[in-house]
Design an enzyme around this catalytic site. Structure first.
Site, mmCIF file in Angstrom:
data_model
loop_
_atom_site.group_PDB
_atom_site.id
_atom_site.type_symbol
_atom_site.label_atom_id
_atom_site.label_comp_id
_atom_site.label_asym_id
_atom_site.label_seq_id
_atom_site.Cartn_x
_atom_site.Cartn_y
_atom_site.Cartn_z
ATOM 1 N N LYS A 1 1.005 -0.413 -0.519
ATOM 2 C CA LYS A 1 0.436 -0.565 0.040
ATOM 3 C C LYS A 1 0.876 1.323 -0.263
ATOM 4 O O LYS A 1 0.856 2.364 -0.379
ATOM 5 C CB LYS A 1 -0.748 -0.029 0.774
ATOM 6 N N GLU B 1 -9.759 7.115 3.140
ATOM 7 C CA GLU B 1 -9.959 6.728 3.973
ATOM 8 C C GLU B 1 -9.373 5.243 4.685
ATOM 9 O O GLU B 1 -8.491 4.902 3.760
ATOM 10 C CB GLU B 1 -11.386 6.059 2.876
ATOM 11 N N SER C 1 1.526 -9.986 -0.406
ATOM 12 C CA SER C 1 1.176 -8.267 -0.852
ATOM 13 C C SER C 1 1.657 -7.384 1.243
ATOM 14 O O SER C 1 2.081 -6.681 0.658
ATOM 15 C CB SER C 1 -0.094 -8.014 -0.723
HETATM 16 C C1 LIG Z 1 -5.224 -3.813 1.704
HETATM 17 C C2 LIG Z 1 -4.590 -4.871 1.459
HETATM 18 C C3 LIG Z 1 -4.831 -5.878 1.173
HETATM 19 C C4 LIG Z 1 -5.742 -5.689 -0.581
HETATM 20 O O1 LIG Z 1 -6.118 -4.411 -1.241
HETATM 21 P P1 LIG Z 1 -5.518 -4.798 -2.723
HETATM 22 O O2 LIG Z 1 -5.873 -3.519 -2.970
HETATM 23 O O3 LIG Z 1 -6.659 -5.607 -3.022
HETATM 24 O O4 LIG Z 1 -4.265 -5.482 -3.130
HETATM 25 C C5 LIG Z 1 -3.868 -6.949 0.650
HETATM 26 N N1 LIG Z 1 -2.746 -7.294 0.669
HETATM 27 C C6 LIG Z 1 -2.478 -6.321 2.020
HETATM 28 C C7 LIG Z 1 -1.674 -6.620 2.711
HETATM 29 C C8 LIG Z 1 -3.477 -5.109 1.963
HETATM 30 O O5 LIG Z 1 -2.667 -4.862 3.184
#
Ligand SMILES: *Cc1c(COP(=O)(O)O)cnc(C)c1O
Length: 396
Positions: A93, A115, A381
């Site tokens: 993010k 948000e 992620s």
């Molecule tokens: C917020 C988040 C997601 C989901 O958001 P996307 O916009 O679909 O990528 C996935 N993995 C982590 C670690 C997150 O913090």
């Protein structure tokens, strides 16, 4: 690579029928200005150089590509992890937050609003705004403020104002509505820093462009390590920003499959999951036309996922298009399957993945069951430290 094909999302704001700009009239000039400025600045060498500099020296890019040898052995294939868990603040993010915060500064915005649901995007925005000297306000549902106290504290320490939202479900959906209301009040000098590849045009395109750094790096790293490309790229899909970021640079590689993994939650019934493409149908939410979990009357369903970051009833329009065109496939992983994959990664590789990312791992495991010996690139992620309290509860 792909200068040949037209980028319809950029040119028209739509991928197939999906996307568009379904917002109140008063926001149209602000979105048009954002589109023009984003196109100009993302194409500007000086802007790109500054963004790349921050990504390198502050975010910690490029993030590594890690071969998960022991996990691959257990699952019967080759598993490679793109390590967004090692980015500053612990997830992908931050790429989007810092890219858009830089855009806000260049556009002369006097304040940034955002948000947040679980608080991850709020923390990323707070950090990026602090770094760039921008005033930041984050809207957060009152229920989420209760549930995510450590992230609220982080935002405050980073100098951000956190505004509790009591209306509606007092979670992410209500927070987005409130942020949009704030933006309507002063669209000229306020910059709305949207947290995923969703919302009205140009956000889905803008967020994809910024997050594509993940896939660009991963593609080059994979080629350097193996002299080839993976059989499949797998990522979890909430709003879809990490997934579109890692998929996009592979879209023209026809031999590389793309697999998005949604939150299957505790089951298939309404309210038990957040598997938007798998179980939803087209509709409009938060300014764009895409897949959505809703009924005939347009009533949006409650959602559930063990991972807060996937707990959203909508999905970015480009994923709807990639699904419908057949270029990418979308499946769901249940809470239990994600937790199982989280354990397996932790015990074989010494990496604690976020619950969101564990859905991608569960999808990779299933892919290898169906395609033994394949090589799989997984978008990891984020890191799991934020989920420790939930994990402790669940494992009691
Ligand atoms: C917020 C988040 C997601 C989901 O958001 P996307 O916009 O679909 O990528 C996935 N993995 C982590 C670690 C997150 O913090």
């Amino acid at each position: 690579m792909k200068t040949s094909k037209q980028d319809l999302l950029k040119e028209t704001g739509r991928a197939g029928p999906y996307g568009g700009r379904y917002v109140p009239e008063v926001l149209m000039p602000a979105l048009t200005r954002l589109e023009n400025e984003a196109v100009r600045l993302l194409g500007d060498a000086r802007f790109q150089a500054e963004l790349t500099g921050i990504l390198e020296e502050w975010v910690g890019r490029p993030t590594p590509l890690t071969r998960a040898g022991r996990l691959g052995e257990a699952w019967g294939g080759q598993v490679w992890l793109k390590r967004e868990d090692l980015a500053h603040t612990g997830a992908h993010k931050i790429n989007n937050a810092v890219g858009q915060a830089l855009l806000a500064r260049e556009m002369g915005a006097s304040r940034v609003i955002a948000e947040t649901g679980a608080g991850q995007h709020g923390v990323a925005s707070a950090a990026a705004c602090a770094r760039l000297g921008l005033e930041c306000t984050v809207y957060m549902g009152a229920v989420d403020i209760e549930r995510q106290a450590p992230n609220v504290e982080r935002m405050k320490l980073l100098g951000t104002k956190v505004v509790p939202v009591q209306s509606g479900d007092a979670t992410l959906r209500a927070a987005i509505n409130e942020a949009m209301r704030d933006w309507v009040a002063d669209p000229e000098s306020t910059y709305y820093l949207l947290g995923s590849a969703v919302g009205p045009h140009p956000y889905p395109w803008l967020v994809r462009e910024i997050q594509s750094v993940i896939g660009k790096e991963a593609r080059a790293q994979f080629q350097a390590a193996t002299a080839g490309l993976p059989d499949v790229v797998v990522a979890c899909v909430g709003g879809g920003s990490n997934a579109i970021g890692i998929f996009h640079p592979f879209v023209e590689d026809e031999d590389v499959a793309l697999l998005g993994v949604e939150a299957g939650g505790s089951g298939g019934a309404v309210g038990e999951n957040a598997a938007t493409i798998v179980r939803g149908k087209p509709g409009v939410l938060h300014g764009s036309y895409s897949y959505l979990l809703h009924d005939e009357d347009g009533q949006v369903f409650e959602t559930h996922s063990v991972s807060a970051g996937l707990d959203y009833p909508g999905v970015g329009p480009e994923h709807a298009f990639l699904s419908e065109s057949g270029r990418a496939e979308y499946i769901e992983a249940t809470d239990d399957q994600a937790l199982q994959a989280l354990d397996e990664l932790a015990r074989t590789e010494g990496i604690l993945a976020a619950l969101e990312s564990s859905h991608a791992l569960a999808g990779a495991k299933r892919y290898l069951q169906e395609n033994p010996g394949a090589s799989v690139l997984v978008g990891l992620s984020g890191r799991g430290d934020k989920d420790i309290d939930i994990l402790r509860e669940l494992k009691r």
